[in-house]
Design an enzyme around this catalytic site. Structure first.
Site, PDB file in Angstrom:
ATOM      1  N   GLY A 123       0.831  -1.196   0.000  1.00  0.00           N
ATOM      2  CA  GLY A 123       0.000   0.000   0.000  1.00  0.00           C
ATOM      3  C   GLY A 123       0.867   1.248   0.000  1.00  0.00           C
ATOM      4  O   GLY A 123       2.024   1.223  -0.438  1.00  0.00           O
ATOM      5  N   SER A 124       0.323   2.329   0.562  1.00  0.00           N
ATOM      6  CA  SER A 124       0.949   3.636   0.386  1.00  0.00           C
ATOM      7  C   SER A 124       2.328   3.789   1.007  1.00  0.00           C
ATOM      8  O   SER A 124       3.083   4.673   0.628  1.00  0.00           O
ATOM      9  CB  SER A 124       0.043   4.722   0.970  1.00  0.00           C
ATOM     10  OG  SER A 124      -1.207   4.649   0.352  1.00  0.00           O
ATOM     11  N   THR A 125       2.690   2.944   1.995  1.00  0.00           N
ATOM     12  CA  THR A 125       4.030   3.096   2.562  1.00  0.00           C
ATOM     13  C   THR A 125       5.076   2.902   1.471  1.00  0.00           C
ATOM     14  O   THR A 125       6.193   3.408   1.560  1.00  0.00           O
ATOM     15  CB  THR A 125       4.302   2.071   3.688  1.00  0.00           C
ATOM     16  OG1 THR A 125       3.950   0.775   3.209  1.00  0.00           O
ATOM     17  CG2 THR A 125       3.499   2.370   4.925  1.00  0.00           C
ATOM     18  N   PHE A 126       4.693   2.193   0.406  1.00  0.00           N
ATOM     19  CA  PHE A 126       5.601   1.932  -0.703  1.00  0.00           C
ATOM     20  C   PHE A 126       5.896   3.207  -1.498  1.00  0.00           C
ATOM     21  O   PHE A 126       6.879   3.275  -2.226  1.00  0.00           O
ATOM     22  CB  PHE A 126       4.970   0.875  -1.615  1.00  0.00           C
ATOM     23  CG  PHE A 126       5.958   0.167  -2.495  1.00  0.00           C
ATOM     24  CD1 PHE A 126       6.874  -0.726  -1.968  1.00  0.00           C
ATOM     25  CD2 PHE A 126       5.974   0.384  -3.864  1.00  0.00           C
ATOM     26  CE1 PHE A 126       7.769  -1.382  -2.776  1.00  0.00           C
ATOM     27  CE2 PHE A 126       6.872  -0.267  -4.685  1.00  0.00           C
ATOM     28  CZ  PHE A 126       7.779  -1.162  -4.143  1.00  0.00           C
ATOM     29  N   LYS A 127       5.033   4.226  -1.341  1.00  0.00           N
ATOM     30  CA  LYS A 127       5.226   5.468  -2.096  1.00  0.00           C
ATOM     31  C   LYS A 127       6.552   6.134  -1.737  1.00  0.00           C
ATOM     32  O   LYS A 127       7.099   6.909  -2.530  1.00  0.00           O
ATOM     33  CB  LYS A 127       4.070   6.442  -1.822  1.00  0.00           C
ATOM     34  CG  LYS A 127       2.764   5.992  -2.471  1.00  0.00           C
ATOM     35  CD  LYS A 127       1.606   6.851  -2.040  1.00  0.00           C
ATOM     36  CE  LYS A 127       0.311   6.374  -2.680  1.00  0.00           C
ATOM     37  NZ  LYS A 127      -0.880   6.906  -2.002  1.00  0.00           N
TER      38      LYS A 127
END
Lengths: 380, 637
Positions: B292-296
């Site tokens: 999810g967004s932590t990968f951004k």
């Protein structure tokens, strides 16, 4: 025939030499292998060797006496010997000492006697003499083969009752070899063999410990605590022996690790202490014995001599093969001792007596033009 | 007669030939056993060990980085028998079975073994009481020996990391298994030349080979931080009742794991009582899911490093982004509208990241993802680590590129994320996460070996890393990570809400893994904390569920580590959901009446009598939430 009987020649010195060497080898090894057990069980390192020496002496005396008795005399005593054998076998069932679920020994004060050893020799004499008698009808199964089989069958069933399977198998095998050499038709022998197989298998499966033993032959390490135990320790003794061995008296496995180290498994100790050289020399002694034995049988003046000789050679040869097969983990564990080498008084005395008979046969060999032919036959 | 003689001779010759062959086989077998197998059999015969009585080596302890003992040995009595010395097997078995409450048959079987000594199975680590009873019987051949037993003083603390040992003290899981060889040491022996009956042999010599105790293992773990992490996880378990929780705290500069745990957990000394999956699956390194967004953070770092973006550029988010005909929606209905790229990060705006992904291109983005350690094992010293799954370049179309940019369609492990984010904030070095810090000799207390931090590779520059830190701090101060804000500690972080893939291959509805990865302080990161909550009850949003948990862990850990509070920080933006933080005024020496009229935003609590304030709690200048209570002490002066 009569002429030949009278012509008594010099005995086969090779046979005497081999006998002495085997006896000496055996006594030394029994002492080495039993030294520790004697100390442990009887507080006397010499306990076993003293007994074995005594029996060896008795056997040696009998060996020389018998070698001077003409072998054809046993033909006349066959009936008596057979009856005595059956009586002894019945007696052992009634009075025998039970050890490990089997009655195999008769005790006379401090001396114990194993009738099966005596029966083995009797059966050789019996089979040899009856096959000579049946020569004219040798091609008829009913008349030539069947009657001795009945007698052998009776003896064997008595042995199975003890139970003593190894002796049964050896007697059966030896008798069959004599019948074979007497010229029985191969067809008959083959049929006999076929009918024997199922009987063997049934007795094998009757008690599953024997099947288990068979299984562990192929992989003794599969059941190190149970049926593979002796075989493993036997290999632990033989393996470290290497080429030259640990030296006489230096066996480790005889320190009560290997059960029956002085008895059935004495060859393991030979291999451990004297190495491959010692073990192979012992095997060579047995090979020399067999070659000489068969030569004596071939040169015997009459067929009884031939069959009697071949019976004795077979008995000793088969016992040796079975014993060596067991200790080197090629055959399942059976209680067959190594002739002349293993500890055991009855066996030693009877084996020496058998040697005496063989030596006596050698005194009457036909030294004729056939000699060269025979030698060549052996060498090819 | 002649003809018969001929057959007899033929048959005799045949017999001789057979006998000869058989003897040849026997000779061959003998030479095989003695000359070929000889060495192997000699070794086996020596290994029998029947002449040796073993002395167990002490298993090494496991300690945290400050010397706090996490597991050690306590001794417990065990029953050993020497079969050959037993006089009456049946009676011995019967007595032992009675006291040990075990099957008589089983014990009888064991004492019949042809071995030098046998440990009775049911007689291992028995109570002192039972041991005394057995000793009192004075059975020949039965001995009570001291056997050690692993003890875990903090119960389930760090259970998955420590693992556990089996009945023979052999490591079965976790670090106990990974480092079993060094922890267990080497057995010692008292050798006395004895025969198979266990009796001493005449003329034999005794020999004592002392055991070599196992080494003590010092971990990178900090027991206090581990306790903080686990405490917060336990609370979250109660509050949200999720399927599982994963937590990791790591020193980003060294890769040293400071704390790591997961729920559900177990007690190492009672591992048999739980489902084996619980102890076999060490979730922080085993579980793979879409981040999810932590990968951004990865996409951002790559774009910054490649100079494809600067924070002041603007981006318009209408609420969706069309890629190859597919409409990829932003998590916020209607979109975030006009924003700078810094705001794109703060808002975790999906279309903005899709745009970054496109600017990078699939090859560059994939190469950064790989450089950050995804798709390979992190190399942590634990068993059962997973690799995760990335798109293969040839199968990665524009849509896959777009989703990868905001953390969907890739599958990663928690430890990979922690290591990657650490690399993004620590100056650009991907570190190998590790637990073993040093090995210590238990007797001399000397350090035998110490594990230095290992750099796997340099991924981004120091400058880029600084920008990432700034962006992350900004996310916490102004954006989706607002609930992780800690005044003065400059926490940075990123939320994540990942969809789970069901057994049918489709995304599950209303079933998310919500996560937050936090780092503090942003100017000099000391600790990275990652929390992932699988399917919490209630609102499933990383910023709401996981961020407050990380905040507490960061706050308590930083205070415990004595990290000084910073004066400068990105000022937090107030939202209706948060309370602004204000400085406490100095009330000392002021008149009570004047305070009453001026300080409307504080609640006051009075102690004592008088007109003037002589002391106050909190002290002047401290920063507290608006509306907090101030206690003042009154007196006449």
């Amino acid at each position: 025939m009569k002429q030949e009987q009278l012509k008594r020649e010099k005995p086969d010195y090779w046979l005497i030499l081999v006998t002495f060497l085997l006896l000496g080898f055996g006594l030394v090894m029994v002492f080495s292998a039993s030294y520790y057990k004697g100390l442990l069980d009887y507080h006397d390192s010499y306990y076993f060797i003293k007994k074995q020496l005594a029996f060896g002496l008795v056997g040696l005396v009998l060996f020389f006496i018998i070698s001077n008795i003409h072998y054809s005399i046993y033909k006349k005593w066959v009936g008596f010997l057979l009856i005595l054998s059956i009586l002894l076998l019945i007696l052992v069932l009634i009075l025998g000492d039970e050890t490990n679920g089997a009655k195999r020994w008769l005790e006379f004060q401090s001396v114990s006697f194993q009738p099966s050893e005596f029966v083995k020799l009797t059966m050789i004499i019996y089979t040899a003499s009856i096959m000579v008698k049946k020569q004219p009808v040798i091609h008829q199964f009913k008349r030539a083969i069947a009657p001795p089989l009945v007698v052998i069958g009776i003896i064997c069933s008595l042995l199975v009752l003890e139970p003593h399977f190894s002796a049964t198998v050896i007697i059966l095998f030896t008798s069959l070899v004599i019948i074979f050499c007497a010229g029985a038709r191969l067809k008959h022998l083959f049929l006999l063999f076929l009918s024997g197989v199922p009987v063997l298998l049934v007795t094998l499966y009757m008690s599953d410990y024997r099947v288990k033993r068979l299984v562990t032959v192929f992989n003794p390490f599969s059941d190190p605590q149970g049926s593979g135990y002796q075989t493993i320790y036997s290999l632990y003794a033989i393996g470290p022996g290497g080429i030259t061995g640990a030296g006489l008296g230096n066996s480790i496995q005889k320190m009560a690790y290997l059960p029956e180290a002085h008895n059935d498994f004495i060859f393991s100790i030979v291999a451990e202490e004297l190495g491959f050289i010692g073990g192979a020399s012992l095997i060579c002694l047995f090979i020399i014995f067999i070659i000489r034995g068969i030569r004596i049988s071939l040169q015997a003046p009459d067929q009884f001599g031939t069959l009697l000789g071949i019976g004795i050679v077979t008995l000793l040869g088969v016992e040796t093969i079975f014993n060596l097969g067991v200790v080197t983990a090629l055959l399942p564990v059976t209680g067959i001792s190594l002739p002349f080498i293993s500890y055991g008084g009855t066996s030693l005395v009877l084996k020496l007596m058998a040697m005496g008979i063989l030596l006596n046969i050698s005194r009457y060999r036909k030294v004729k033009s056939t000699k060269t032919k025979q030698v060549r036959a052996i060498q090819t | 007669m002649r003809i018969i003689n001929k057959t007899v001779r033929k048959r005799l010759f045949l017999l001789l030939l057979v006998a000869f062959l058989v003897f040849l086989v026997l000779l061959g077998r003998l030479s095989y056993v003695q000359l070929v197998q000889g060495e192997w059999l000699t070794k086996k015969a020596e290994d029998l060990g029947t002449r040796d009585i073993p002395f167990q080596a002490k298993r090494g302890r496991i300690l945290d980085r400050n010397g706090e003992v996490l597991t050690y040995n306590i001794s417990a009595p065990s029953v050993m028998v020497i079969p050959v010395q037993i006089k009456d097997r049946e009676k011995t078995a019967q007595e032992l079975a009675r006291i040990l409450q075990a099957s008589e048959k089983e014990i009888l079987e064991q004492i019949k073994k042809k071995e030098m000594y046998v440990y009775i199975k049911k007689g291992k680590r028995i109570s002192e009481e039972k041991a005394r009873q057995i000793q009192a019987l004075r059975l020949p051949g039965v001995v009570i020996t001291e056997d050690s037993k692993r003890y875990y003083p903090y119960k389930s603390l760090a259970a998955h990391l420590l693992g556990f040992t089996g009945i023979d003290n052999q490591g079965l899981a976790g670090l106990e298994l990974v480092y079993d060889e060094r922890l267990k040491g080497t057995k010692g022996y008292v050798s006395f030349s004895a025969n198979a009956r266990g009796e001493q042999m005449p003329g034999g010599t005794d020999r004592f080979v002392p055991p070599k105790d196992g080494l003590d293992l010092i971990l990178t773990l900090d027991k206090t931080i581990q306790a903080i992490l686990e405490r917060e996880m336990d609370q979250a378990m109660v509050q949200y009742q999720p399927e599982s929780i994963i937590g990791i705290a790591m020193d980003p500069k060294t890769g040293e794991i400071l704390a790591m745990s997961s729920r559900p957990t177990f007690r190492p000394d009672a591992y048999q009582s739980v489902n084996p999956n619980i102890y076999n699956q060490n979730l922080p390194i085993w579980k793979t899911y879409e981040p999810g967004s932590t990968f951004k953070i990865i996409t951002l770092a790559a774009a910054l490093e490649e100079k494809k973006v600067n924070f002041n550029e603007t981006f318009n988010d209408p609420g969706f982004y069309v890629v190859a005909g597919a409409r990829l929606r932003c998590w916020k209905a209607g979109g975030h509208g006009h924003q700078t790229y810094l705001e794109v990060v703060e808002n975790s705006c999906n279309p903005g990241f899709v745009n970054l992904g496109q600017r990078l291109g699939k090859d560059t983005l994939l190469s950064y993802i790989k450089k950050f350690g995804f798709g390979e094992k992190s190399g942590i010293d634990l068993n059962g680590e997973a690799k995760g799954i990335l798109f293969k370049p040839e199968r990665m179309g524009p849509v896959e590129l777009a989703t990868t940019a905001f953390g969907q369609g890739v599958s990663v492990t928690p430890i990979q994320q922690v290591a990657a984010v650490s690399a993004a904030v620590n100056g650009g070095k991907l570190m190998v996460p590790h637990l073993a810090k040093a090995w210590v000799n238990p007797d001399t207390k000397e350090v035998v070996e110490s594990n230095e931090p290992k750099v796997k590779r340099k991924v981004i520059s120091e400058e880029t890393s600084k920008q990432v830190r700034y962006a992350l701090e900004s996310v916490v101060a102004k954006g989706t990570g607002r609930k992780a804000f800690i005044d003065g500690y400059r926490a940075g972080g990123k939320t994540g809400t990942a969809q789970k893939v069901g057994p049918d291959g489709r995304y599950l509805k209303n079933n998310h893994i919500v996560s937050f990865i936090g780092v503090a302080p942003a100017d000099d990161p000391r600790i990275v904390v990652y929390i992932a909550v699988d399917n919490p009850k209630g609102i499933q949003f990383g910023g709401v569920v996981a961020a407050p948990i990380v905040r507490k862990i960061l706050y308590d850990s930083l205070r415990y580590l004595h990290v000084p509070k910073r004066k400068k920080q990105i000022p937090p933006e107030d939202t209706p959901l948060t309370t602004p933080i204000v400085e406490v005024p100095n009330l000392i020496d002021q008149e009570v009446d004047s305070i009453k009229t001026s300080l409307y935003s504080f609640q006051l609590e009075y102690s004592g009598q008088g007109e003037k304030v002589i002391d106050q709690v909190p002290k002047p200048g401290e920063r507290v939430k608006k509306g907090s209570i101030i206690r003042i002490y009154l007196g006449d002066k």
